[in-house]
Design a protein around this motif. Structure first.
Motif, PDB file in Angstrom:
ATOM      1  N   PRO A 286      63.155  56.031  16.460  1.00 55.50           N
ATOM      2  CA  PRO A 286      62.266  57.185  16.310  1.00 55.50           C
ATOM      3  C   PRO A 286      62.968  58.495  16.632  1.00 55.50           C
ATOM      4  CG  PRO A 286      61.758  56.020  18.348  1.00 55.50           C
ATOM      5  CD  PRO A 286      62.765  55.188  17.606  1.00 55.50           C
ATOM      6  N   ASP A 287      62.603  59.537  15.920  1.00 57.87           N
ATOM      7  CA  ASP A 287      63.132  60.867  16.188  1.00 57.87           C
ATOM      8  C   ASP A 287      62.009  61.888  16.037  1.00 57.87           C
ATOM      9  OD1 ASP A 287      64.866  62.895  16.819  1.00 57.87           O
ATOM     10  OD2 ASP A 287      66.362  62.357  15.313  1.00 57.87           O
ATOM     11  N   ARG A 288      62.251  63.072  16.558  1.00 63.62           N
ATOM     12  CA  ARG A 288      61.216  64.114  16.571  1.00 63.62           C
ATOM     13  C   ARG A 288      61.115  64.797  15.214  1.00 63.62           C
ATOM     14  NH1 ARG A 288      63.260  66.487  22.415  1.00 63.62           N
ATOM     15  NH2 ARG A 288      62.289  64.872  23.704  1.00 63.62           N
ATOM     16  N   MET A 289      60.285  64.224  14.355  1.00 68.14           N
ATOM     17  CA  MET A 289      60.109  64.752  13.011  1.00 68.14           C
ATOM     18  C   MET A 289      59.439  66.128  13.034  1.00 68.14           C
ATOM     19  SD  MET A 289      57.863  63.113   9.908  1.00 68.14           S
ATOM     20  CE  MET A 289      56.312  63.373  10.780  1.00 68.14           C
ATOM     21  N   ALA A 290      58.424  66.281  13.916  1.00 70.24           N
ATOM     22  CA  ALA A 290      57.663  67.529  13.967  1.00 70.24           C
ATOM     23  C   ALA A 290      57.440  67.955  15.410  1.00 70.24           C
ATOM     24  CB  ALA A 290      56.318  67.358  13.258  1.00 70.24           C
ATOM     25  N   THR A 291      57.314  69.262  15.601  1.00 72.49           N
ATOM     26  CA  THR A 291      57.036  69.839  16.914  1.00 72.49           C
ATOM     27  C   THR A 291      55.762  70.670  16.842  1.00 72.49           C
ATOM     28  OG1 THR A 291      59.390  69.972  17.525  1.00 72.49           O
ATOM     29  CG2 THR A 291      57.862  71.413  18.712  1.00 72.49           C
ATOM     30  N   LEU A 292      54.869  70.442  17.803  1.00 66.14           N
ATOM     31  CA  LEU A 292      53.677  71.277  17.950  1.00 66.14           C
ATOM     32  C   LEU A 292      53.765  71.929  19.318  1.00 66.14           C
ATOM     33  CD1 LEU A 292      50.882  72.173  16.799  1.00 66.14           C
ATOM     34  CD2 LEU A 292      49.901  70.279  18.122  1.00 66.14           C
ATOM     35  N   LEU A 293      53.979  73.240  19.337  1.00 64.73           N
ATOM     36  CA  LEU A 293      54.118  74.014  20.573  1.00 64.73           C
ATOM     37  C   LEU A 293      52.882  74.888  20.750  1.00 64.73           C
ATOM     38  CD1 LEU A 293      55.819  75.330  22.922  1.00 64.73           C
ATOM     39  CD2 LEU A 293      56.692  76.905  21.195  1.00 64.73           C
TER      40      LEU A 293
END
Length: 353
Positions: A249-256
């Protein structure tokens, strides 16, 4: 970074703030200079120590050993500053632009991208009565600002939970991940699992709705607190920096999500996109860290500007690529070939010679 006048800062004058701040004495200025010297910030160290010398004289503290030692350290700091003046050209320009974006950020300004605003429901019946207020602030790559993502009471409750749980991290992922993020991030943080409370479960579900992704394929909700001076240097959110492993798994999307207004500073900047996102309470920023073919997107290089006055609270949700093949399927073409990859950005930052 903010081009503050050191004499003003040491006298308690910061930017255009009306807040009353105590004037620093000679010993306090000397401590700041010493800390900068230890962190190899030689130019600034020399300036602060020169101010401390002036304050020693003003305060009638003329101990010859202190004055002589301070003068010797100033001379060493100036020599180091001159020696380190020549740096990699691309890195220097990127860093300078990073600082310019932070200086021009207005923490209380209204984001205006001149692209497009719209209401989004994703066809989800739960969002029909409360659609998301989306503003596209970049198209390549997609970066979206969500207005009023949280209510005031929700943001305040997350801050209270954060106060009870945040700690200074020993180590973490991030950045051009070749250095320890804990050394590059002046902040405290906490990871809150969904089973912590029904309230955290509620925020998790809302994050999933806002992104049209599944919070089961994601990391625990992160809460971070940046005090005065708190910042995060240029970095990427993706974990894989080498050959891709599509089974990991990798960080496909970021919600800040910003949980409070910051009086001065604290914006999030994307220097390769010429984009500054001010810290506005309840606002959220959503972006994708990978191309659709899974290659990390180098254009998502970003940083958190230093907090100049006040404090900054944020919550972050990193959503993974695995498990989202329906929501974000691979494209028919290798779209990363037409863009900038993380590896290419790393190459730009390699020392010359």
């Amino acid at each position: 970074m903010y081009k503050l006048n050191i004499l003003d800062v040491s006298s308690g004058i910061i930017a255009n703030s009306t807040e009353q701040i105590s004037r620093l004495n000679a010993e306090e200025c000397l401590l700041i200079g010493s800390a900068l010297f230890k962190n190899h910030r030689y130019g600034l160290a020399a300036e602060w120590m020169q101010v401390s010398q002036q304050r020693f004289a003003e305060e009638g503290l003329t101990d010859s050993s202190v004055v002589t030692t301070t003068q010797a350290v100033i001379e060493i700091a100036v020599q180091h500053a001159r020696k380190n003046a020549t740096v990699n050209a691309v890195r220097q320009l990127t860093t300078a632009y990073h600082e310019e974006l932070c200086r021009n950020a207005d923490a209380k300004g209204v984001l205006s991208s001149y692209l497009r605003c719209y209401h989004e429901t994703y066809g989800n019946p739960f969002l029909l009565l409360q659609p998301l207020e989306m503003e596209i602030i970049s198209t390549k790559p997609s970066v979206i600002f969500i207005h009023r993502f949280l209510r005031d009471d929700q943001a305040d409750q997350l801050v209270e939970i954060g106060r009870e749980n945040v700690r200074r991290p020993k180590s973490t992922y991030g950045a051009t991940n070749r250095t320890n993020t804990a050394k590059r991030r002046l902040a405290k943080s906490a990871a809150l699992r969904a089973n912590t409370s029904s309230f955290i479960q509620q925020i998790d579900r809302w994050s999933a709705m806002a992104t049209d992704l599944n919070s089961q394929y994601a990391e625990s909700l992160q809460i971070k607190n940046y005090p005065v001076g708190g910042a995060l240097q240029l970095h990427f959110d993706v974990l894989q920096q080498g050959p891709l492993n599509f089974t990991a798994p990798d960080r496909m999307a970021t919600l800040l999500v910003y949980l409070n207004d910051v009086e001065h500073g604290g914006a999030t900047i994307f220097p390769l996109l010429d984009l500054t996102v001010p810290a506005v309470k309840n606002g959220a920023v959503l972006w994708y860290n990978q191309y659709k073919d899974g290659i990390p997107d180098g254009r998502t290089l970003h940083a958190g500007c230093p907090v100049l006055l006040g404090t900054k609270w944020v919550t972050i949700k990193w959503l993974h690529n695995i498990g989202h093949w329906r929501q974000r399927p691979c494209g028919l073409q290798e779209d990363s070939k037409n863009g900038l990859t993380v590896s290419q950005v790393h190459d730009l930052f390699k020392p010359s010679g």
